[in-house]
Design a protein around this motif. Structure first.
Motif, PDB file in Angstrom:
ATOM      1  N   LEU A 260       6.239  -1.977 -16.716  1.00 53.41           N
ATOM      2  CA  LEU A 260       5.361  -2.515 -15.749  1.00 53.41           C
ATOM      3  C   LEU A 260       4.324  -3.517 -15.857  1.00 53.41           C
ATOM      4  O   LEU A 260       3.729  -3.898 -15.119  1.00 53.41           O
ATOM      5  CB  LEU A 260       4.945  -1.455 -14.553  1.00 53.41           C
ATOM      6  N   GLY A 261       4.027  -3.441 -17.444  1.00 49.14           N
ATOM      7  CA  GLY A 261       2.983  -4.386 -17.751  1.00 49.14           C
ATOM      8  C   GLY A 261       1.500  -3.720 -17.232  1.00 49.14           C
ATOM      9  O   GLY A 261       0.405  -4.513 -16.887  1.00 49.14           O
ATOM     10  N   ALA A 262       1.472  -2.293 -17.205  1.00 52.79           N
ATOM     11  CA  ALA A 262       0.203  -1.797 -16.780  1.00 52.79           C
ATOM     12  C   ALA A 262      -0.066  -0.611 -17.703  1.00 52.79           C
ATOM     13  O   ALA A 262       0.942   0.088 -18.202  1.00 52.79           O
ATOM     14  CB  ALA A 262       0.116  -1.568 -15.181  1.00 52.79           C
ATOM     15  N   SER A 263      -1.320  -0.174 -17.875  1.00 50.52           N
ATOM     16  CA  SER A 263      -1.561   0.913 -18.360  1.00 50.52           C
ATOM     17  C   SER A 263      -1.422   2.187 -17.312  1.00 50.52           C
ATOM     18  O   SER A 263      -1.506   2.001 -16.329  1.00 50.52           O
ATOM     19  CB  SER A 263      -3.137   1.095 -18.719  1.00 50.52           C
ATOM     20  N   GLN A 264      -1.252   3.396 -17.982  1.00 52.19           N
ATOM     21  CA  GLN A 264      -0.951   4.566 -17.307  1.00 52.19           C
ATOM     22  C   GLN A 264      -2.251   4.788 -16.241  1.00 52.19           C
ATOM     23  O   GLN A 264      -2.275   5.345 -15.072  1.00 52.19           O
ATOM     24  CB  GLN A 264      -1.129   5.821 -18.091  1.00 52.19           C
ATOM     25  N   ALA A 265      -3.513   4.460 -16.833  1.00 56.37           N
ATOM     26  CA  ALA A 265      -4.657   4.647 -16.165  1.00 56.37           C
ATOM     27  C   ALA A 265      -4.535   3.695 -14.669  1.00 56.37           C
ATOM     28  O   ALA A 265      -5.052   4.075 -13.653  1.00 56.37           O
ATOM     29  CB  ALA A 265      -5.984   4.259 -16.970  1.00 56.37           C
ATOM     30  N   THR A 266      -4.191   2.495 -15.029  1.00 64.04           N
ATOM     31  CA  THR A 266      -4.120   1.603 -13.968  1.00 64.04           C
ATOM     32  C   THR A 266      -3.190   2.122 -13.031  1.00 64.04           C
ATOM     33  O   THR A 266      -3.194   2.060 -11.448  1.00 64.04           O
ATOM     34  CB  THR A 266      -3.496   0.088 -14.535  1.00 64.04           C
ATOM     35  N   LEU A 267      -2.029   2.641 -13.264  1.00 66.48           N
ATOM     36  CA  LEU A 267      -0.922   3.231 -12.294  1.00 66.48           C
ATOM     37  C   LEU A 267      -1.571   4.263 -11.274  1.00 66.48           C
ATOM     38  O   LEU A 267      -1.283   4.347 -10.437  1.00 66.48           O
ATOM     39  CB  LEU A 267       0.342   3.427 -13.117  1.00 66.48           C
ATOM     40  N   GLN A 268      -2.349   4.995 -12.328  1.00 67.14           N
ATOM     41  CA  GLN A 268      -3.031   6.368 -11.591  1.00 67.14           C
ATOM     42  C   GLN A 268      -3.980   5.884 -10.718  1.00 67.14           C
ATOM     43  O   GLN A 268      -3.939   6.326  -9.631  1.00 67.14           O
ATOM     44  CB  GLN A 268      -3.707   7.266 -12.835  1.00 67.14           C
ATOM     45  N   ARG A 269      -4.743   4.842 -10.841  1.00 66.14           N
ATOM     46  CA  ARG A 269      -5.781   4.390  -9.841  1.00 66.14           C
ATOM     47  C   ARG A 269      -5.198   3.891  -8.643  1.00 66.14           C
ATOM     48  O   ARG A 269      -5.574   3.979  -7.637  1.00 66.14           O
ATOM     49  CB  ARG A 269      -6.672   3.310 -10.559  1.00 66.14           C
ATOM     50  N   LEU A 270      -4.023   3.138  -8.967  1.00 67.87           N
ATOM     51  CA  LEU A 270      -3.380   2.264  -8.152  1.00 67.87           C
ATOM     52  C   LEU A 270      -2.821   3.354  -6.801  1.00 67.87           C
ATOM     53  O   LEU A 270      -2.765   3.333  -5.877  1.00 67.87           O
ATOM     54  CB  LEU A 270      -2.017   1.237  -8.493  1.00 67.87           C
ATOM     55  N   VAL A 271      -1.846   4.204  -7.512  1.00 69.42           N
ATOM     56  CA  VAL A 271      -1.428   5.359  -6.766  1.00 69.42           C
ATOM     57  C   VAL A 271      -2.144   6.120  -5.801  1.00 69.42           C
ATOM     58  O   VAL A 271      -1.914   6.424  -4.707  1.00 69.42           O
ATOM     59  CB  VAL A 271      -0.359   6.197  -7.516  1.00 69.42           C
ATOM     60  N   ARG A 272      -3.425   6.443  -6.627  1.00 69.70           N
ATOM     61  CA  ARG A 272      -4.370   7.103  -5.621  1.00 69.70           C
ATOM     62  C   ARG A 272      -5.037   6.461  -4.669  1.00 69.70           C
ATOM     63  O   ARG A 272      -5.233   7.023  -3.502  1.00 69.70           O
ATOM     64  CB  ARG A 272      -5.679   7.953  -6.754  1.00 69.70           C
ATOM     65  N   LYS A 273      -5.013   5.188  -4.802  1.00 65.21           N
ATOM     66  CA  LYS A 273      -5.592   4.141  -3.740  1.00 65.21           C
ATOM     67  C   LYS A 273      -4.623   4.171  -2.613  1.00 65.21           C
ATOM     68  O   LYS A 273      -4.986   4.170  -1.598  1.00 65.21           O
ATOM     69  CB  LYS A 273      -5.957   2.795  -4.445  1.00 65.21           C
ATOM     70  N   ALA A 274      -3.249   4.052  -2.762  1.00 66.18           N
ATOM     71  CA  ALA A 274      -2.425   3.812  -1.914  1.00 66.18           C
ATOM     72  C   ALA A 274      -1.853   5.024  -1.203  1.00 66.18           C
ATOM     73  O   ALA A 274      -1.661   5.280   0.022  1.00 66.18           O
ATOM     74  CB  ALA A 274      -1.313   3.132  -2.533  1.00 66.18           C
ATOM     75  N   HIS A 275      -1.667   6.212  -2.160  1.00 68.08           N
ATOM     76  CA  HIS A 275      -1.036   7.401  -1.363  1.00 68.08           C
ATOM     77  C   HIS A 275      -2.293   8.784  -1.752  1.00 68.08           C
ATOM     78  O   HIS A 275      -1.635   9.722  -1.162  1.00 68.08           O
ATOM     79  CB  HIS A 275       0.183   7.588  -2.270  1.00 68.08           C
ATOM     80  N   HIS A 276      -3.275   8.442  -2.009  1.00 71.77           N
ATOM     81  CA  HIS A 276      -4.182   9.507  -2.443  1.00 71.77           C
ATOM     82  C   HIS A 276      -3.565  10.957  -3.094  1.00 71.77           C
ATOM     83  O   HIS A 276      -3.611  12.079  -2.682  1.00 71.77           O
ATOM     84  CB  HIS A 276      -4.511  10.142  -0.823  1.00 71.77           C
ATOM     85  N   CYS A 277      -2.915  10.437  -4.054  1.00 69.32           N
ATOM     86  CA  CYS A 277      -2.277  11.516  -4.924  1.00 69.32           C
ATOM     87  C   CYS A 277      -2.358  11.286  -6.309  1.00 69.32           C
ATOM     88  O   CYS A 277      -2.376   9.947  -6.500  1.00 69.32           O
ATOM     89  CB  CYS A 277      -0.941  12.003  -4.397  1.00 69.32           C
ATOM     90  N   SER A 278      -1.881  12.045  -7.319  1.00 74.28           N
ATOM     91  CA  SER A 278      -1.811  11.369  -8.665  1.00 74.28           C
ATOM     92  C   SER A 278      -0.527  10.875  -8.703  1.00 74.28           C
ATOM     93  O   SER A 278       0.425  10.973  -8.198  1.00 74.28           O
ATOM     94  CB  SER A 278      -2.103  12.757  -9.593  1.00 74.28           C
TER      95      SER A 278
END
Length: 341
Positions: A260-278
């Motif tokens: 996906l061309g993103a770090s795990q930290a970026t994906l973690q931040r994005l999912v938490r922002k969109a879905h409020h979970c890890s």
């Protein structure tokens, strides 16, 4: 608004309607690819429709007989969009529409969304000669939907939709929805006695399945665009598609992040922002939702379904399933009359 992919009303006088660039412009469509601006035919196909109080449906197969890139402003509306097979590039306010995918066996796997948008939302579509898309779009007024919110069980996300908040909910049509939608194509073509009754009943059954999938047992399907940029939404959809292409036994978070061309930290931040979970919770919840569909609409054993969802021990799957949905997986098999095998 008639469609996230084809916003034009069907031409009822002609059972094989055709669209030209001139007709597109007359309907407020902005043609972006230049080309012949006269009467060149750009699309044709069979279309059916249903009209009821507060709800309308357009469905059909559109063949693209010439290249076309277009943009149109849409009226405010809530609608269910089901894409059964085929492909065109389409986006709404910069958010890509999820197109059907081919399975390893070559079968089309349909896709669907529920969209709530404000007046002036921008639809862009690009299709090439020979492309097609079998689709169904069900538009609903908020007044019509309001009738189904008068219980304490209505979730906050559904209440927000009724209040006019924009939203973009992706859900996976089950076998029942696919069967009903394809049968509507056949009914519209054959026109058997009392076909209007059949089409209306099928429409209401599909609406029930869609609302249940998006706002009932699967709240994690909600992807509200209000707090995400267009680029963030595209990455969320890419993440969902990656998860859906892999089983729990195959997916590795590091490989997923690389693709996906993103770090795990970026994906973690994005999912938490969109879905409020890890990120791990998000992945686990999607597999639990897939497991629920398999329990309802397949004859596979609960043990096999649990393993594909990433659980080696059936007891752990049962605990996680009960925690997420509020009931054990065996209760679904009792409802459908199937036993553990």
């Amino acid at each position: 608004m008639n469609s996230a992919v084809d916003p034009l009303p069907p031409v009822l006088a002609n059972p094989n309607p055709v669209l030209t660039r001139r007709e597109l412009r007359k309907n407020g469509v902005r043609v972006l690819d230049g080309g012949d601006q006269g009467d060149a035919v750009v699309a044709c196909g069979l279309v059916g429709q249903v009209r009821m109080d507060g709800i309308h449906v357009n469905f059909g197969r559109r063949m693209q007989v010439d290249d076309l890139e277009m943009e149109v402003a849409l009226d405010a509306q809530v609608c269910i969009k089901i894409f059964l097979e085929g492909f065109v590039e389409a986006s709404l306010n910069g958010v890509p529409m999820p197109m059907p995918q081919r399975t390893a066996q070559g079968r089309w796997q349909s896709s669907a969304i529920i969209v709530s948008h404000e007046n002036g939302a921008r639809l862009r579509r690009r299709a090439r000669k020979g492309q097609y898309l079998d689709k169904m779009v069900i538009g609903m007024s908020r007044e019509w939907l309001q009738r189904f919110s008068e219980t304490s069980e209505s979730p906050d996300t559904f209440q927000a939709l009724l209040g006019g908040d924009p939203g973009f909910w992706q859900w996976q049509p089950n076998r029942k929805v696919e069967f009903l939608a394809r049968q509507m194509f056949d009914i519209a073509a054959r026109k058997p006695p009392f076909s209007a009754v059949l089409l209306e009943s099928h429409t209401l059954a599909i609406v029930y399945e869609a609302l249940t999938a998006a706002f009932g047992s699967n709240p994690d399907a909600v992807m509200p665009p209000t707090n995400l940029t267009a680029a963030e939404q595209q990455r969320i959809y890419a993440l969902v598609q990656y998860i859906d292409r892999h089983s729990a036994q195959e997916l590795a978070v590091t490989e997923m992040a690389n693709e996906l061309g993103a770090s795990q930290a970026t994906l973690q931040r994005l999912v938490r922002k969109a879905h409020h979970c890890s990120l791990n919770e998000f992945i686990r919840n999607r597999w639990l939702t897939e497991a629920r569909q398999a329990l309802l609409f397949s004859n596979r054993s609960i043990s096999d379904i649990a393993y594909e969802a990433g659980y080696v021990h059936l007891s752990n799957f049962t605990t996680a399933f009960r925690k997420h949905f509020g009931y054990p997986p065996s209760s679904l098999r009792r409802q459908t009359g199937q036993a553990e095998g």
